[in-house]
Structures are given as structure tokens and as C-alpha cells.
Design a protein around this motif. Structure first.
Motif, PDB file in Angstrom:
ATOM      1  N   UNK A   7       5.429 -11.670   3.221  1.00 27.70           N
ATOM      2  CA  UNK A   7       4.013 -11.784   3.549  1.00 27.70           C
ATOM      3  C   UNK A   7       3.489 -10.698   4.457  1.00 27.70           C
ATOM      4  N   UNK A   8       4.380  -9.912   5.069  1.00 32.06           N
ATOM      5  CA  UNK A   8       3.929  -8.927   6.048  1.00 32.06           C
ATOM      6  C   UNK A   8       4.302  -7.487   5.711  1.00 32.06           C
ATOM      7  N   UNK A   9       5.167  -7.264   4.752  1.00 34.85           N
ATOM      8  CA  UNK A   9       5.607  -5.895   4.431  1.00 34.85           C
ATOM      9  C   UNK A   9       4.469  -5.089   3.816  1.00 34.85           C
ATOM     10  N   UNK A  10       4.171  -3.914   4.364  1.00 33.89           N
ATOM     11  CA  UNK A  10       3.139  -3.073   3.749  1.00 33.89           C
ATOM     12  C   UNK A  10       3.587  -2.509   2.406  1.00 33.89           C
ATOM     13  N   UNK A  11       4.894  -2.365   2.211  1.00 35.52           N
ATOM     14  CA  UNK A  11       5.402  -1.887   0.929  1.00 35.52           C
ATOM     15  C   UNK A  11       5.193  -2.943  -0.158  1.00 35.52           C
ATOM     16  N   UNK A  12       5.400  -4.193   0.198  1.00 36.02           N
ATOM     17  CA  UNK A  12       5.106  -5.280  -0.733  1.00 36.02           C
ATOM     18  C   UNK A  12       3.608  -5.343  -1.004  1.00 36.02           C
ATOM     19  N   UNK A  13       2.811  -5.155   0.039  1.00 35.14           N
ATOM     20  CA  UNK A  13       1.361  -5.233  -0.153  1.00 35.14           C
ATOM     21  C   UNK A  13       0.874  -4.191  -1.151  1.00 35.14           C
ATOM     22  N   UNK A  14       1.441  -2.997  -1.120  1.00 34.04           N
ATOM     23  CA  UNK A  14       1.099  -1.979  -2.127  1.00 34.04           C
ATOM     24  C   UNK A  14       1.213  -2.538  -3.532  1.00 34.04           C
ATOM     25  N   UNK A  65      13.782  -1.422  -7.657  1.00 36.65           N
ATOM     26  CA  UNK A  65      13.454  -1.509  -6.237  1.00 36.65           C
ATOM     27  C   UNK A  65      12.964  -0.171  -5.728  1.00 36.65           C
ATOM     28  N   UNK A  66      12.366  -0.232  -4.550  1.00 42.43           N
ATOM     29  CA  UNK A  66      11.552   0.811  -3.923  1.00 42.43           C
ATOM     30  C   UNK A  66      10.134   0.657  -4.467  1.00 42.43           C
ATOM     31  N   UNK A  67       9.194   0.535  -3.551  1.00 39.86           N
ATOM     32  CA  UNK A  67       7.817   0.244  -3.958  1.00 39.86           C
ATOM     33  C   UNK A  67       7.245   1.312  -4.878  1.00 39.86           C
ATOM     34  N   UNK A 159      -4.536   2.906   2.010  1.00 41.39           N
ATOM     35  CA  UNK A 159      -5.216   1.709   2.476  1.00 41.39           C
ATOM     36  C   UNK A 159      -4.253   0.705   3.081  1.00 41.39           C
ATOM     37  N   UNK A 160      -3.114   0.506   2.434  1.00 42.70           N
ATOM     38  CA  UNK A 160      -2.121  -0.441   2.946  1.00 42.70           C
ATOM     39  C   UNK A 160      -1.473   0.066   4.236  1.00 42.70           C
ATOM     40  N   UNK A 161      -1.255   1.371   4.322  1.00 38.51           N
ATOM     41  CA  UNK A 161      -0.655   1.948   5.532  1.00 38.51           C
ATOM     42  C   UNK A 161      -1.585   1.800   6.733  1.00 38.51           C
ATOM     43  N   UNK A 162      -2.845   2.117   6.560  1.00 47.72           N
ATOM     44  CA  UNK A 162      -3.795   1.997   7.677  1.00 47.72           C
ATOM     45  C   UNK A 162      -3.986   0.547   8.079  1.00 47.72           C
ATOM     46  N   UNK A 163      -4.013  -0.343   7.101  1.00 50.60           N
ATOM     47  CA  UNK A 163      -4.135  -1.768   7.406  1.00 50.60           C
ATOM     48  C   UNK A 163      -2.930  -2.256   8.209  1.00 50.60           C
TER      49      UNK A 163
END
Length: 201
Positions: A7-14, A65-67, A159-163
Motif C-alpha cells: 500500500x505504500x511502495x511508490x514502485x507499486x504505485x507506478x 519483477x522490477x516495476x 508523479x509517483x516519485x514526487x508524491x
């Protein structure tokens, strides 16, 4: 297919943002798995021997694996054009820059969360932030015209990195002196895909 997630990984969010943008979100089972570098969950280790998330377990073919690999696969699957040939190398470089920001930000977090307080090396934390500052300054100075163009994976990654910087390191103030990037992010963060994937600690 099943996405080993957090729920918190920015790589997952991508990956989640891409899924929303390409209409594939309902095609996957999203499987949040608690894990950490010191205590890798068995399901995560089985999917990725490096013990990192995200990992995409496919019905046919080996787990990915790897985003960046997962995003390329899902973009190709949907033929959504988020890695456009006309500006492929720029898009990949922008995504790599964003991923580097995420990696440095996570290392900062780990230094405080995973080490005993007496072993934390603040100079290491500051060195990671220096990387982030340089990258953010470069985005502001060199990449705004690309960021303002048609949607691609570089934009999603930035966008995900800045967030994530706002989420974990807001007090550091990445916006200072980066007004153009701040303005772009304010608009980008209003996309439905970004609103739908906000992290919850």
C-alpha cells in the motif's frame, strides 16, 4: 494474473497508476503482502528471489519483477503507447530518474526505521537527499516540456516519485526553487489514477 503489492511502495504505485490509465486494473488480482528487507515474506521471495516488490505472477510465463519490466509488459499488453517510439529514450530516461528518486527516498526511510537509533548515519541520509535534490532540479530545468506533453510512463513515474516525497519526506521541501515542477505536479496529481492510488500508511 496476480500483482504482489504494497500500500505504500511508490514502485507499486507506478504499476497501479498504469493499470488505471490503461483500463487493466480489474484484470489483475492485487495481493498486498507485508514484507521488509530484514523479514522477506515467503510469497514475495517465491515471486522474486531478490525479495522486492512489485512482482507480477502471470498465468502463462515466468513471474515478472522490477516495476519497469512490469510496466513495459502491461503497456504492451494493452497497446496503450505509454512508451512511445518517437520519444522512447527520453521516456525511459525520465522513468529512470524518477525511480532513482524513489530508491533514494526509500533508503532514507530505511536508515531510520531499520537501524537502531545509535547506528543511524545522518550523513548517509543527507547524501541520499542530495541525489533527490539534484534530480528534482534537473526535472524542473530540463524536463518540463516533456512532462507537459502527451501522457507517457515517464510522467507517471515522476508523479509517483514526487508524491512519495510528499508522503515520506514532506519536511525536506522539494518544491523550493522548483516552481515549474510544482505547478506541473499540482495538475498531474489531480488525475483520477493518482487520486485512486494514494498511499495509506
Amino acid at each position: 494474473m496476480k500483482l504482489i503489492s504494497s500500500g505504500t511502495s511508490p514502485f507499486v504505485r507506478k504499476v497501479h497508476v498504469l493499470l488505471h490509465e490503461t483500463g487493466q486494473y480489474d484484470d489483475l488480482e492485487i495481493a498486498p503482502i507485508p514484507t521488509s528487507p530484514f523479514d522477506t515474506a515467503p510469497e514475495v521471495a517465491s515471486a522474486n528471489p531478490l525479495g522486492k516488490i512489485p512482482a507480477l505472477i502471470r498465468d502463462e510465463g515466468p513471474t515478472l519483477y522490477d516495476s519497469r519490466v512490469i510496466c513495459r509488459f502491461l503497456d504492451d499488453r494493452a497497446q496503450s503507447g505509454l512508451y512511445p517510439e518517437a520519444r522512447l529514450w527520453e521516456t525511459l530516461t525520465l522513468e529512470a530518474t524518477a525511480d532513482g528518486i524513489m530508491e533514494a527516498a526509500i533508503l532514507m526511510l530505511y536508515e531510520h526505521r531499520l537501524r537502531p537509533a545509535e547506528a543511524v548515519l545522518e550523513s548517509w541520509v543527507d547524501a541520499q537527499w542530495d541525489k533527490i535534490e539534484r534530480a528534482v532540479e534537473a526535472l524542473n530545468a530540463r524536463w518540463i516540456s516533456h512532462l507537459r506533453g502527451p501522457l507517457d510512463m515517464g510522467q507517471i513515474a515522476v508523479g509517483c516519485a514526487l508524491a512519495y516525497l510528499d508522503f515520506r519526506h514532506d519536511a525536506r521541501g522539494w518544491r523550493k526553487g522548483n516552481d515549474a515542477l510544482d505547478d506541473w505536479f499540482a495538475l498531474f496529481s489531480q488525475r483520477d489514477s493518482m487520486k485512486a492510488t494514494q498511499p495509506a500508511d
